[in-house]
Design an enzyme around this catalytic site. Sequence first.
Site, PDB file in Angstrom:
ATOM      1  CD  GLU A 189      -2.946  -1.292   2.537  1.00 24.49           C
ATOM      2  OE1 GLU A 189      -2.530  -0.261   3.213  1.00 24.49           O
ATOM      3  OE2 GLU A 189      -4.141  -1.436   1.759  1.00 24.49           O
ATOM      4  CD  GLU A 238      -3.692  -5.388   3.150  1.00 27.23           C
ATOM      5  OE1 GLU A 238      -4.805  -5.114   3.514  1.00 27.23           O
ATOM      6  OE2 GLU A 238      -2.344  -5.448   3.127  1.00 27.23           O
TER       7      GLU A 238
HETATM    8  O1  AHR Z   1      -5.103  -5.689   7.096  1.00 29.44           O
HETATM    9  C1  AHR Z   1      -5.013  -4.957   7.560  1.00 29.44           C
HETATM   10  C2  AHR Z   1      -4.346  -3.373   7.306  1.00 29.44           C
HETATM   11  O2  AHR Z   1      -4.710  -3.181   5.870  1.00 29.44           O
HETATM   12  C3  AHR Z   1      -2.779  -3.993   6.799  1.00 29.44           C
HETATM   13  O3  AHR Z   1      -1.494  -3.425   7.096  1.00 29.44           O
HETATM   14  C4  AHR Z   1      -2.545  -2.916   5.168  1.00 29.44           C
HETATM   15  O4  AHR Z   1      -2.061  -3.074   4.195  1.00 29.44           O
HETATM   16  C5  AHR Z   1      -4.262  -2.383   4.895  1.00 29.44           C
HETATM   17  O5  AHR Z   1      -4.455  -1.340   5.295  1.00 29.44           O
END
Ligand code: AHR
Length: 502
Positions: free
Chosen positions: A172, A291
Site C-alpha cells: 500500500e 487484501e
Molecule cells: O489488513 C489490515 C491492514 O489493512 C493491512 O496491514 C494494510 O495493508 C491494510 O491497510
Amino acid sequence: MRAVGTAHSGYVISTIDPRLYGSFVEHLGRAVYTGIYEPDHPTADENGMRRDVIDLVREADVPIVRYPGGNFVSAYNWEDGIGPREERPVRLDLAWHSSESNHVGIHEFADWAEAAGTDMMLAVNLGSRGLDSARAFLEYVNHPGGSYWSDLRRKNGREEPWNVKMWCLGNEMDGPWQIGQKTAEEYGRIAFETAKAMRAFDTSIELVVCGSSSPKMPTYPAWEATVLDYTYDSIDYISLHMYFDNHAGNTADYLAQNARLDDYIATIAGVITYTKAKKRSKKDVYISFDEWNVWYHSREADRKVLEGNDGWPHAPALLEDIYNFEDVLQVGCILNTFIRRSDVVKVGCLAQLVNVIAPIMTVPGGPAWRQTTFFPYAYASKYGRGKALNLSLDCPGYSTDFAANVPYLDVSAVETEADGALTFFIVNRHQSEAVDLDLALEGFGERKVIMDKVMEGHDLRAVNGPGAETIAPRDGAGASVVDGRLAAGIAPLSYRMIRLGA
Ligand code: AHR
C-alpha cells in the site's frame, strides 16, 4: 420470484488459479502471538505453533499465505527475526503502535506454513528500506548456499532454501498511513529497480507491484497507470485491496457492494490492457487481490491502541471483528465476484487468517473457533477450484445509489477437473422472498445433486463464539436435477452451495 438461465460446459471464463483462495498473516494484534504461535498452549507443537489453528487452516485448505505484512512490513527489518530467539531485538512497530518481540520470524513462519500445508507469499519492505534489504532477504530465503545470506540461513538451522515463488514489492505505498509512503513516480522507480535486482537473482520468481489500497484513494486509478508504466515488463501482478463495511446499517446496499468490486477490477484490467498496448508488450499482467474482507466491527474498539493511549502493548487485541450472519452473505458475494473475474484476478488473500479480521479466532490458552465467514471461504477454497463458468441468468434485481440492477441472486459456477463436479455458489440478497432457480445444464452429461449446503434463517446480527458455532452450514433440501435442469428454491437472505456429480 424466478431466476432462469443456462450453465454450459463450454462457457469457460478461465481456469481458476488455486491461489485465488489465499490468505494473510501479518504481525498485527494477535495474528501471530496467541494466534498461530502460543508456545504454552496445550496444543502447541515442537515449534510453539498452535495445532488447533493449523487444523482449521488445513480444513479451509488455504493455498498460500501472505506474510509478514501489511502496514507492518513497511518498517520491518527481516533480520530481526532470525538467529537465537533470546538475542532478537524488541522493536516498536509504528504501524500498529505495538511492541514486536520478533520471537516469530521467517524460520518459524516457514515451519508453520509447512505444517499448515500452505505456500508462502513474502513481502519486502519498500517503505523504510529498499532494494538492498529486499535482495538480501531473497538470497536468504531462496539461495541454496555458498553466499553470505544463504550460509547464514543454514547456520540458523535451515539447510534447504524455501524457494518462495511470490514476492510483494512493498505494501500500500499510496497510503498516507504507510511508513515511507511514495508518489506513484517514486514508487514506480523503486519497484522497477527492486524487481530488476530480484530478477537478476532469479528470473522464475513472481513479483507483485502495489496498486491502489482502495478505489477511494484520490490517486486511483492514475496510480496504477503510472506504476505499470515503470514496471510492466518486470512484474507479474498488480495488487489491489478492498475492505467492505455496513456502517450505514443498510443490508440492501451492503450486499450490493460487490458491484463496486466489479468496477474496481474492470477498471484496473483496463489499465493493464492499456499499458500492455502502450508498451507493445507480449507479456500479460494479472491482479493479485491480496487484501480483501469485511472490516468495520472493531474500528471503535481499536482506537485506544492505535492512538497510542495504551503505550506499546505486545500483541494487543486489534482488528478483532466478530462476524455476523450478514457478513456470510457479503463474503459469499465477494468470492463469487472473484470466481467470475478469475480471468484477470489470479491471486486473492482473505485478510486476514487468524484473530485479525479473520475467519479463525483463538482464546489464549483456550479453544480456536470458526467465525461465521469461515464457511463460505472454506467452501470456495475446497470446492471452487477448476474452470469458472460463465452463466447466463435472468434474475430480477434492485438498484442502489451506486449500482443499477443488482440481481437478487448472486451466483458463480465452477467445474472441477479432478472429480468432474459442478458447483454452484449462490447468495440470495432478497430480504423476504425466496427465488426459484431454474438452470438448464448443457454439455455436462447426466447429473445429480451430490452435496447441498445452506446457511439461512439466522438473525443478520447473529455471531459465533468459542464453543458456540451456531452459524454454520446445514444440509439444504429440495434441490433436484430433472430432465437436464437444476431446480432449487433459494431462501431469502441465504448462502447456498449446491454440487452436482455424475
Ligand atoms: O489488513 C489490515 C491492514 O489493512 C493491512 O496491514 C494494510 O495493508 C491494510 O491497510
